[in-house]
Design a protein around this motif. Structure first.
Motif, short mmCIF file in Angstrom:
data_model
loop_
_atom_site.label_atom_id
_atom_site.label_comp_id
_atom_site.label_asym_id
_atom_site.label_seq_id
_atom_site.Cartn_x
_atom_site.Cartn_y
_atom_site.Cartn_z
N ASP A 156 16.61 -23.50 -0.37
CA ASP A 156 15.45 -23.18 0.47
C ASP A 156 15.64 -23.69 1.89
N ALA A 157 16.27 -24.86 2.02
CA ALA A 157 16.51 -25.41 3.35
C ALA A 157 17.44 -24.51 4.15
N ILE A 158 18.46 -23.97 3.48
CA ILE A 158 19.41 -23.06 4.14
C ILE A 158 18.69 -21.78 4.57
N ASN A 159 17.85 -21.26 3.66
CA ASN A 159 17.06 -20.07 4.02
C ASN A 159 16.15 -20.37 5.20
N GLY A 160 15.48 -21.52 5.13
CA GLY A 160 14.53 -21.89 6.18
C GLY A 160 15.21 -22.06 7.53
N ALA A 161 16.46 -22.46 7.52
CA ALA A 161 17.19 -22.67 8.78
C ALA A 161 17.69 -21.36 9.36
N GLY A 162 17.55 -20.28 8.60
CA GLY A 162 17.93 -18.95 9.11
C GLY A 162 19.43 -18.76 9.24
N ILE A 163 20.20 -19.41 8.41
CA ILE A 163 21.66 -19.30 8.53
C ILE A 163 22.29 -18.60 7.33
N ARG A 164 21.44 -18.20 6.37
CA ARG A 164 21.95 -17.48 5.19
C ARG A 164 22.67 -16.22 5.66
N GLY A 165 23.86 -16.02 5.21
CA GLY A 165 24.58 -14.81 5.59
C GLY A 165 25.50 -15.01 6.78
N ASN A 166 25.35 -16.14 7.49
CA ASN A 166 26.32 -16.43 8.56
C ASN A 166 27.73 -16.52 7.95
N ALA A 167 28.73 -16.19 8.75
CA ALA A 167 30.10 -16.27 8.25
C ALA A 167 30.48 -17.74 8.05
N PRO A 168 31.19 -18.05 6.98
CA PRO A 168 31.60 -19.44 6.77
C PRO A 168 32.73 -19.83 7.73
N CYS A 169 32.77 -21.11 8.08
CA CYS A 169 33.92 -21.66 8.81
C CYS A 169 34.71 -22.49 7.81
N ARG A 170 36.03 -22.37 7.86
CA ARG A 170 36.85 -23.07 6.88
C ARG A 170 38.01 -23.79 7.56
N LEU A 171 38.38 -24.90 6.96
CA LEU A 171 39.59 -25.60 7.39
C LEU A 171 40.78 -24.66 7.23
N ASP A 172 41.64 -24.68 8.23
CA ASP A 172 42.86 -23.85 8.19
C ASP A 172 44.03 -24.80 8.36
N ARG A 173 44.74 -25.06 7.29
CA ARG A 173 45.77 -26.10 7.33
C ARG A 173 46.98 -25.69 8.16
N GLN A 174 47.10 -24.41 8.46
CA GLN A 174 48.15 -24.00 9.39
C GLN A 174 47.74 -24.35 10.82
N ARG A 175 46.44 -24.21 11.06
CA ARG A 175 45.92 -24.43 12.40
C ARG A 175 45.57 -25.90 12.66
N HIS A 176 44.80 -26.46 11.75
CA HIS A 176 44.25 -27.81 11.98
C HIS A 176 45.26 -28.86 11.53
N LEU A 177 45.94 -29.47 12.50
CA LEU A 177 47.03 -30.38 12.15
C LEU A 177 46.55 -31.81 11.93
N ALA A 178 45.38 -32.12 12.43
CA ALA A 178 44.86 -33.48 12.24
C ALA A 178 43.36 -33.47 12.52
N TYR A 179 42.66 -34.45 11.95
CA TYR A 179 41.22 -34.61 12.19
C TYR A 179 40.98 -35.99 12.79
N PHE A 180 40.27 -36.04 13.91
CA PHE A 180 39.91 -37.31 14.56
C PHE A 180 38.38 -37.42 14.60
N GLU A 181 37.87 -38.51 14.08
CA GLU A 181 36.41 -38.71 14.09
C GLU A 181 36.10 -40.07 14.70
N ALA A 182 35.22 -40.04 15.70
CA ALA A 182 34.72 -41.31 16.26
C ALA A 182 33.32 -41.57 15.69
N HIS A 183 32.97 -42.82 15.57
CA HIS A 183 31.66 -43.19 15.01
C HIS A 183 31.35 -44.60 15.48
N ILE A 184 30.07 -44.91 15.53
CA ILE A 184 29.73 -46.32 15.77
C ILE A 184 30.12 -47.11 14.52
#
Lengths: 408, 408
Positions: A156-184
């Motif tokens: 219901d939350a996904i429906n309520g956010a109006g994003i149902r049916g949007n195309a998914p984004c996926r990790l692409d291991r050919q493209r994404h060679l590393a992940y960097f995350e900063a955080h407090i």
């Protein structure tokens, strides 16, 4: 390549106006303000030259389409209720600023920089939901039962956010060679040691347990000590002995906690016939986690036996430790040293989206100091100079990586 | 002088039909069944030749008017809700049977035997109410605030019982030379040691405490152990150390209990910022009670300090120990030995009306075994042969006393 401090800070401040609550923000995943922030971010990424969109999970993904390979940089913009203004937003806006730097300075060694804000890292519905769908993990059964505190289902939350049916984004291991995350940091170690940059060696594993000692309820005046089966005394002995055992068997970075204790029937003059403790411990090493679990079992047996009680020990939660890519750890340390600010290598005691990404691509995390160690609270804050320094060090580390992405 | 076993048992069984609940009885003070039992007792005492009445507190008092001096024998016929059939009823019916023995055999050395059933020993409204009014203690302020669990005031209960305006019965120190009370043990010591007669040396003193440790709520994953102020760990260390200290500092008869523990906020992943324990200890010696209290204070300080916590220790209940008259203790031992059944000298871990009487006249208590140590429960029971033996031994001790009442 230098980040532009005033632009970085201005974006962080602007994002913090969306869902502003006192000195913090209130943007639980899929709430109106969370989705407003995601739309804002999508537009900012677009303005920085990325191809940006919100996918069907609520992830905001900006792709530097002119590059075939990219470093992925991000974190999450959803918050706990009445949370702090930085938390995951810091890592996302780092990505935005770095994407602009790449746009202005050109690709590094032909490599681009993609930016992501994962959805629901905080678990308003399902912890790490966005990063797990991004990595194509099967979350169907968990989604089916996921509900917010008000009972709303994740569907219901996904429906309520109006994003149902949007195309998914996926990790692409050919493209994404590393992940960097900063955080407090969400803890006091950087501040206490006067360090400006933390580099995460691993996200710790967690094991949580419930232990119930069973004895016999007797009159606490008329029953001699030697004739009791005292579940409460066994539980107290266990709690105290556990601390001693863990201190000697754990690593210097092991942490543990007895968070809850309950005695039944709970009257001053009745020997408890049941005593429950909930405890947990964390460490980056599976060996240490196993060792502490064994110690808990042995200690429980000794304490139960000392008070003629019995016990049930149940593992109620488990999360495996996740090591960060050691080469990336080294690059962050190298970049920090080059900025004349030594980095503190440390485990992360809390979970992050990098736990998910690290299963698929080399991943790294950089921490900046939390004032007073505070987090998940409106009083959460970090000095602007520390925010700026962290961004520059991470950008430098990414540039080092981009120059030789394939080195082991 | 021999008690008549079949008469004693028949009276106990008949009394147990009043307010019968399963295998026990339900006669809370001033309830309809409690007052029915008191009326029944008054009539039984009258039939035994005593001048018997119910006073304005609900006490049933039977006086052997032909004697100028008397031993007072009794206990209480009120019960806890859904209690056992013996408890205080045993000591009261012992008195009834002994009064009949005196009536049949004549006074002993000119001395008579009066019988009493005190009201509300169990504290339905005010613990020991009947014995305290009988001894002319000022209970005005306590009566003013005394209420049952349903909110009824003690005053209303007295009115409801129809005894308002009855003449009071009072202890007469010229007449009442000693008080003898029989009771079931309410614990397992007699059964465990195979002893049939317990002679109470003292009713133990009790001190109860609430201790609250105060620390700081922190994330149990991100806060290193050394930077915590862990109220929960301090409380667990305290609970465990208390047992060690009390074991070494207490007397062989000291008992203690940690009855309740509460951690706040009570989550597995949050370091507790508050941890409360409720504990108590009992001993017949004031010196020991003081020593245990000092140990609790010192231990609390050590444990708080070890975890950078603070603490508040509050004494929430105190009852002084009450010694029984040593000459009467000796007479019960002598009578038991004459019946070829050695008596076990022991403290009473629970309170009794004899605590009140002992402040004014020489008082003694005799225990009979509780099967399985059970009491205050419908399963409470004592072998008939033990009930009978206990009555005979107590009657013999009273006869010994009556023959030379004035010896020191």
């Amino acid at each position: 390549m230098r980040i532009r401090p005033e632009r970085l800070i201005a974006d962080l401040r602007e994002l913090a106006t969306i869902g502003k609550f006192e000195t913090g923000v209130d943007r639980p995943a899929f709430s109106r303000d969370d989705m407003r922030a995601r739309t804002w971010l999508r537009d900012k990424l677009g303005a920085a030259g990325l191809s940006a969109r919100i996918d069907d999970a609520g992830n905001v993904y900006g792709q530097m389409t002119k590059a075939a390979r990219a470093v992925l940089v991000g974190s999450h913009t959803d918050t706990v209720p009445k949370g702090g203004w930085l938390d995951g937003a810091l890592g996302v806006i780092y990505g935005l600023e770095m994407a602009r730097c790449f746009a202005e300075n050109g690709l590094v060694n032909g490599m681009g920089l993609d930016v992501i804000s994962f959805q629901d890292e905080e678990g308003t519905y399902l912890s790490l939901y966005g990063s797990r769908t991004f990595c194509d993990e099967d979350v169907t059964s968990e989604v089916a039962v996921a509900r917010g505190q008000d009972g709303t289902t994740l569907d219901d939350a996904i429906n309520g956010a109006g994003i149902r049916g949007n195309a998914p984004c996926r990790l692409d291991r050919q493209r994404h060679l590393a992940y960097f995350e900063a955080h407090i940091e969400q803890g006091p170690r950087l501040e206490t040691t006067g360090t400006k940059i933390g580099v995460v060696t691993a996200i710790v594993g967690i094991r949580s347990y419930r232990i119930a000692f069973h004895g016999q309820a007797d009159h606490a005046g008329t029953t001699p000590m030697a004739m009791r089966r005292d579940a409460g005394a066994a539980a107290l002995a266990f709690g105290a002995a556990l601390a001693e055992k863990f201190r000697s068997l754990g690593s210097p970075e092991s942490v543990w906690n007895v968070g809850s204790v309950t005695f039944r029937p709970g009257a001053a003059n009745v020997v408890p016939d049941e005593a429950q403790l909930v405890f947990q411990f964390r460490d980056s090493s599976l060996d240490i986690l196993d060792r502490l679990e064994q110690a808990a079992h042995a200690t429980a047996g000794e304490c139960a036996s000392a008070y003629s009680a019995t016990f049930d020990l149940t593992r109620i939660f488990e999360k495996q430790p996740t090591a960060m890519a050691s080469r990336l750890v080294g690059l962050i340390e190298q970049a920090a040293a080059a900025s004349a600010t030594p980095a503190l290598a440390m485990p992360s005691g809390a979970g992050h989206d990098a736990m998910t990404l690290a299963k698929y691509i080399p991943s790294a995390m950089l921490f900046v100091p939390s004032i007073g160690g505070r987090s998940h609270h409106v009083s959460e804050d970090t000095a602007e100079s520390d925010i700026i320094l962290g961004a520059q060090v991470m950008l430098d580390a990414i540039a080092l990586f981009a120059r030789s992405p394939d080195r082991a």
